[in-house]
Design a protein around this motif. Structure first.
Motif, mmCIF file in Angstrom:
data_model
loop_
_atom_site.group_PDB
_atom_site.id
_atom_site.type_symbol
_atom_site.label_atom_id
_atom_site.label_comp_id
_atom_site.label_asym_id
_atom_site.label_seq_id
_atom_site.Cartn_x
_atom_site.Cartn_y
_atom_site.Cartn_z
ATOM 1 N N ALA A 3 -6.812 -5.284 0.467
ATOM 2 C CA ALA A 3 -5.872 -5.956 1.375
ATOM 3 C C ALA A 3 -5.869 -5.362 2.783
ATOM 4 O O ALA A 3 -5.786 -6.077 3.774
ATOM 5 N N GLY A 4 -5.958 -4.006 2.859
ATOM 6 C CA GLY A 4 -5.872 -3.354 4.154
ATOM 7 C C GLY A 4 -6.949 -3.806 5.131
ATOM 8 O O GLY A 4 -6.736 -3.840 6.342
ATOM 9 N N PHE A 5 -8.102 -4.188 4.589
ATOM 10 C CA PHE A 5 -9.198 -4.655 5.447
ATOM 11 C C PHE A 5 -8.811 -5.935 6.170
ATOM 12 O O PHE A 5 -8.997 -6.067 7.380
ATOM 13 N N LEU A 63 -5.531 3.989 -1.422
ATOM 14 C CA LEU A 63 -6.014 4.752 -0.271
ATOM 15 C C LEU A 63 -7.188 4.055 0.395
ATOM 16 O O LEU A 63 -7.283 4.018 1.619
ATOM 17 N N PHE A 64 -8.081 3.480 -0.417
ATOM 18 C CA PHE A 64 -9.187 2.692 0.158
ATOM 19 C C PHE A 64 -8.633 1.554 0.994
ATOM 20 O O PHE A 64 -9.130 1.236 2.072
ATOM 21 N N SER A 65 -7.564 0.941 0.478
ATOM 22 C CA SER A 65 -6.959 -0.169 1.200
ATOM 23 C C SER A 65 -6.346 0.314 2.512
ATOM 24 O O SER A 65 -6.500 -0.318 3.559
ATOM 25 N N LEU A 66 -5.643 1.465 2.460
ATOM 26 C CA LEU A 66 -5.067 2.022 3.687
ATOM 27 C C LEU A 66 -6.160 2.320 4.705
ATOM 28 O O LEU A 66 -5.977 2.148 5.905
ATOM 29 N N ILE A 88 -9.136 11.315 -2.133
ATOM 30 C CA ILE A 88 -9.935 10.814 -3.254
ATOM 31 C C ILE A 88 -10.913 11.886 -3.724
ATOM 32 O O ILE A 88 -11.131 12.076 -4.922
ATOM 33 N N LYS A 89 -11.438 12.619 -2.747
ATOM 34 C CA LYS A 89 -12.343 13.722 -3.112
ATOM 35 C C LYS A 89 -11.594 14.745 -3.971
ATOM 36 O O LYS A 89 -12.108 15.214 -4.992
ATOM 37 N N TYR A 90 -10.375 15.091 -3.564
ATOM 38 C CA TYR A 90 -9.576 16.029 -4.356
ATOM 39 C C TYR A 90 -9.372 15.493 -5.766
ATOM 40 O O TYR A 90 -9.487 16.221 -6.744
ATOM 41 N N MET A 148 0.832 -1.206 0.000
ATOM 42 C CA MET A 148 0.000 0.000 0.000
ATOM 43 C C MET A 148 0.864 1.252 0.000
ATOM 44 O O MET A 148 0.681 2.161 -0.811
ATOM 45 N N ASN A 149 1.841 1.280 0.926
ATOM 46 C CA ASN A 149 2.632 2.487 1.074
ATOM 47 C C ASN A 149 3.531 2.739 -0.127
ATOM 48 O O ASN A 149 3.669 3.866 -0.582
ATOM 49 N N MET A 150 4.149 1.678 -0.637
ATOM 50 C CA MET A 150 5.038 1.844 -1.780
ATOM 51 C C MET A 150 4.261 2.382 -2.986
ATOM 52 O O MET A 150 4.749 3.230 -3.732
ATOM 53 N N GLY A 151 3.041 1.879 -3.172
ATOM 54 C CA GLY A 151 2.225 2.355 -4.277
ATOM 55 C C GLY A 151 1.889 3.824 -4.142
ATOM 56 O O GLY A 151 2.053 4.613 -5.086
#
Lengths: 487, 194
Positions: free
Chosen positions: A395-397, A385-388, A434-436, A343-346
C-alpha cells in the motif's frame, strides 16, 4: 454564517451532529460508569469505547449526504470530506483502544484514560467539520488538551511526564501563534469563516498584503506544528518516545488526519488568494521535513523514536499533495493518510506485543531473531515495514506514487525528485529492522502478551496493507469521492 | 480628546505592566505587574463600551485566577535566579527573532489596513444598549457551538488535572471504608479446633 436574531431559533439540521453528540454523551457516561466498576472490570470501559466508535461510524455514514450541509447557524459543516476523515479517525481510535487493552491494564485511573481518548476524538471530529476558525480552534484545543494528559498518563515514568510537559509547552506556544495569525486575517476580512475570509482576501486592496502575509505565516506555523512538519517537529521524537505506546500510535495517526484536513480546508477555502505565496513556503517546508525526517531516523536505536522521525518524513510526503493543491493532490494526501493509518497501527501493535516483564521492547536489539520465535509476527512486521518504505505492490508504494505524480504534474519536479531520493534513504532504516528480525540471533527471551484483539489488529493491518497494495483502485476512488465537499 | 488621553494612558500602562512581568526579579512582583496590566486592559475595554468584558476581566482574572496564581507561586518557591541561568546564552538568537517580529508587526500595522480611514472609529451605543445582553445574544445563538465545546474543554481540563494528580501511593496505608463496613465475621474470625 447568517445573522441570527433574538430570541434565537432552534438550530436546524441538528442531526448532522449526531456522531459528535454520541461521542460526547458516551464519554461522559463512561466517566460516571467507571466509578461503579470494580478494579478488575475496568476493561469493560474499553469495550464500551469501541462499541461507541462503531455506533458513531454507522451514525456518520447515516447522516452523510452527497453535498455539504451546515448546522448550528453555519458553524458546523458536514460534507463527504469531513465524514471520510471522521471514519478514518474512528478506525484509528478503535485500534488505539485495542492496543491499550493490555498495556494500560495496570495503570491507575484506567477508566478516565478511555474517556480522554473519546474526548480527543470528539475534538478532532469537530476540527474536521469546522468551516471557520472558531470551531476549528476550539476543536483543536479539546483534542490537544486530552492528548497532553494521555501522553503524561504514566505518572511514575519520568520520561512520560517529561514528554507531556514538552508537548504541552510547545503546543501552547503554537496555539498562540495560530490565534495571533487568525487575528490578522480577521482584521483584514472581519470574518472567521473560511469562505468569507477567502472572498475577503480576494477583494482586499494591495496595502493589506503585508498584513495578510503576516497572518498567513502565523496560521501556517500554528497548523504546521500540529502535524509536526520541520522546523516545528522538535516535540515529536520526545513525545513519541515518552508517551505510552498505544497513545503514541494514536497521536501518530488520528491528530495528523485531523490536522491535514483542517490544513486543506484553510488552504483551499481561506487562502486561495495567496496561493503563490503559501506554495513557496510549503515547498521549502516539505523539502526540509522530508530530509530531516529520513536522515535523523537513521541514527535512532529506539524504534519509537525512529518511527517518530519516520512520521515526520511521511508527513512531508503528505504535504506534497497539499502543495499540488488540485483534486489529484488532495486525493493523494487522503490516500496517503488512509494507508499510513494501517501501516502505523500495525507496527505499533507489534511494538506493544513486544513488551514483557520489565522490558519495553522498544530497542532495535529487542527485535533480534523475532522470525525464529514468532515467524507470523515477523512476517507481518516485515510487510508493514516494506510498505512504510514504499516497496512496490504494497500500500505504501501507491500512497507515495499518487502524491509524487500530483506534485510532478503541477510542476514541482525537483521536490518530487528530492522526495524519491530520500524515500530511498528511508528504506535503510526500515530494512534494518527486518535485518534484525531475520538475520540476527535471539538475544533475549520473548514472552509475548497473548491477546486475541491484538493479534487481530496485526492480521487486519497487514492484510489491509497487502490488499490495498495489490488492488489500490477502490481506496483511490473513495478518496476522490470524499473531496466532493471541498472542491 | 479626553477619551484619546485615557486610551494612551491605559495603553501605555498595560505595556509597562507587561514589560514588568518579564523583567521583574521577584516572581511575586511579576504577578503584581500582571494584575496591573489586567486592570489597564480592563480600562481599554471600558473605553470601547464593553463594560461587561472589563468587569469580567477584573472579577475573574484579577479576583480569581491571579489569586490562585499567587498561591501556586508561594507554594512552588520558584527560584528565579536559577531560571535565568543561560539567559544570556539565548539572548542573541531570541533577540534577533524578537527584532524581526517587531519590524514585521510595525510594517503590518502601518500598512494602512488598520488606520482610521478604512476602519471607522467605534461609536458609542448610548445607554439603551446593554452590553451584557448583546454578548449573551450572540454567545447563545451564533457562537453556541463554540460555547458548548468550551464547556467540554473545561470538563477535560478538570478530568485531566485530577487524573494526573490523584494517585494512591503504593507505600502508604489507606483506610477503605466500604471494605470495613462490608467485612463479615467469617473474614476475621476463624474457629480453630483445639
Amino acid at each position: 454564517m447568517a445573522n441570527v436574531t433574538f430570541p434565537f431559533p432552534y438550530p436546524q439540521h441538528l442531526e448532522l451532529m449526531l456522531p459528535e453528540i454520541i461521542i460526547a454523551i458516551m464519554a461522559m457516561v463512561l466517566l460516571i460508569w467507571d466509578l461503579f466498576l470494580g478494579k478488575d472490570k475496568k476493561g469493560w470501559i474499553a469495550y464500551a469505547a469501541i462499541a461507541t466508535c462503531v455506533a458513531t461510524a454507522f451514525a456518520t455514514i447515516q447522516v452523510t449526504t452527497g453535498g455539504a450541509l451546515t448546522t448550528f447557524y453555519g458553524y458546523f459543516v458536514l460534507d463527504p470530506f469531513a465524514s471520510f476523515s471522521k471514519l478514518l479517525m474512528l478506525l484509528a481510535t478503535v485500534f488505539a483502544v485495542i492496543l491499550s487493552l493490555d498495556y494500560m491494564k495496570d495503570e491507575e485511573n484506567v477508566g478516565e484514560y478511555y474517556c480522554l481518548i473519546l474526548f480527543a476524538l470528539l475534538g478532532m471530529m469537530l476540527m474536521v467539520s469546522a468551516n471557520n476558525f472558531v470551531t476549528m480552534y476550539l476543536g483543536l484545543e479539546l483534542m490537544a488538551l486530552s492528548v497532553y494528559v494521555l501522553v503524561g498518563y504514566q505518572r511514575d515514568v519520568l520520561r512520560s511526564s517529561e514528554a507531556a510537559l514538552k508537548y504541552f509547552i510547545l503546543g501552547a506556544l503554537s496555539s498562540g501563534m495560530l490565534l495571533y495569525g487568525i487575528t490578522f486575517l480577521y482584521g483584514v476580512t472581519a470574518s472567521f469563516g473560511f469562505d468569507a475570509i477567502g472572498a475577503g482576501l480576494v477583494n482586499a486592496n494591495n496595502s493589506a498584503h503585508g498584513v495578510v502575509m503576516l497572518g498567513m505565516v502565523f496560521v501556517l506555523a500554528g497548523l504546521v506544528f500540529k502535524v509536526s512538519i520541520a522546523p516545528f517537529h522538535m516535540w515529536t521524537p520526545d513525545t513519541y518516545e515518552g508517551a505510552p505506546t498505544p497513545v503514541t500510535a494514536f497521536i501518530s495517526v488520528a491528530p495528523k488526519v485531523a490536522g491535514f484536513v483542517v490544513f486543506m480546508r484553510v488552504l483551499h477555502d481561506a487562502l486561495p488568494a495567496v496561493q503563490a505565496d503559501y506554495t513557496m513556503i510549503l515547498v521549502v517546508l516539505a523539502a526540509l521535513t522530508i530530509v530531516v525526517g529520513n536522515v535523523a531516523a537513521i541514527a535512532q536505536r529506539n524504534i519509537k523514536r525512529m518511527l517518530a522521525y519516520s512520521t515526520i518524513g511521511h508527513v512531508g510526503f503528505v504535504l506534497m499533495g497539499l502543495i499540488a493543491a488540485n483534486e489529484a493532490g488532495y486525493a493523494g494526501s487522503l490516500v496517503y493518510l488512509t494507508v499510513y493509518l494501517f501501516m502505523n497501527m500495525g507496527v505499533f501493535a507489534i511494538i506493544v506485543l513486544m513488551r514483557r516483564d520489565g522490558i519495553q521492547g522498544e530497542l532495535l536489539d529487542d527485535f533480534a531473531g523475532l522470525s525464529k520465535v514468532r515467524p507470523g509476527y515477523a512476517l507481518a512486521m516485515g510487510l508493514l515495514l516494506f510498505s512504510l518504505a514504499g516497496i512496490p505492490f504494497l500500500a505504501g508504494f501507491w500512497a507515495k506514487y499518487v502524491v509524487f505524480m500530483a506534485a510532478i504534474e503541477t510542476g514541482h519536479l525537483y521536490l518530487a525528485l528530492l522526495a524519491i531520493v530520500f524515500s530511498v534513504v528511508g528504506c535503510f532504516y526500515y530494512l534494518r529492522v527486518i535485518k534484525y528480525m531475520y538475520f540476527d540471533d535471539v538475544r533475549i527471551e520473548f514472552n509475548f502478551i497473548e491477546s486475541i484483539p491484538m493479534k487481530m489488529t496485526v492480521v487486519v493491518t497487514a492484510l489491509a496493507v497487502t490488499a490495498i497494495g495489490l488492488y489500490p483502485d477502490p481506496v483511490m476512488a473513495i478518496c476522490k469521492q470524499a473531496l466532493v465537499g471541498l472542491i | 480628546m479626553l477619551e484619546a488621553g485615557f486610551f494612551y494612558l491605559f495603553a501605555a500602562m498595560s505595556v509597562i505592566g507587561g514589560m514588568g512581568v518579564v523583567l521583574a526579579r521577584n516572581t511575586m512582583h511579576s504577578v503584581m505587574f500582571l494584575i496591573f496590566c489586567f486592570f489597564n486592559t480592563a480600562g481599554l475595554f471600558f473605553l470601547l463600551d464593553a463594560e461587561f468584558l472589563g468587569i469580567i476581566l477584573i472579577l475573574i482574572y484579577v479576583g480569581a485566577v491571579m489569586v490562585l496564581f499567587m498561591f501556586v507561586i508561594m507554594m512552588l518557591e520558584v527560584n528565579k535566579a536559577k531560571l535565568k541561568e543561560g539567559f544570556l546564552q539565548y539572548l542573541p538568537v531570541g533577540g534577533v527573532i524578537a527584532l524581526i517580529l517587531l519590524i514585521e508587526l510595525i510594517a503590518a500595522s502601518s500598512s494602512g489596513v488598520f488606520n482610521t480611514e478604512t476602519i471607522a472609529a467605534v461609536g458609542h451605543f448610548g445607554k439603551d444598549v446593554n452590553n451584557t445582553v448583546e454578548i449573551g445574544k450572540v454567545l447563545y445563538t451564533q457562537y453556541l457551538l463554540g460555547f458548548e465545546i468550551a464547556a467540554i474543554i473545561l470538563l477535560v481540563a478538570l478530568v485531566g488535572a485530577i487524573v494526573l494528580t490523584l494517585r494512591t501511593r503504593k507505600d502508604a496505608k489507606y483506610q477503605n471504608i466500604s471494605k470495613q463496613v462490608n467485612v463479615r465475621k467469617e473474614d476475621r474470625l476463624r474457629k480453630v479446633r483445639m
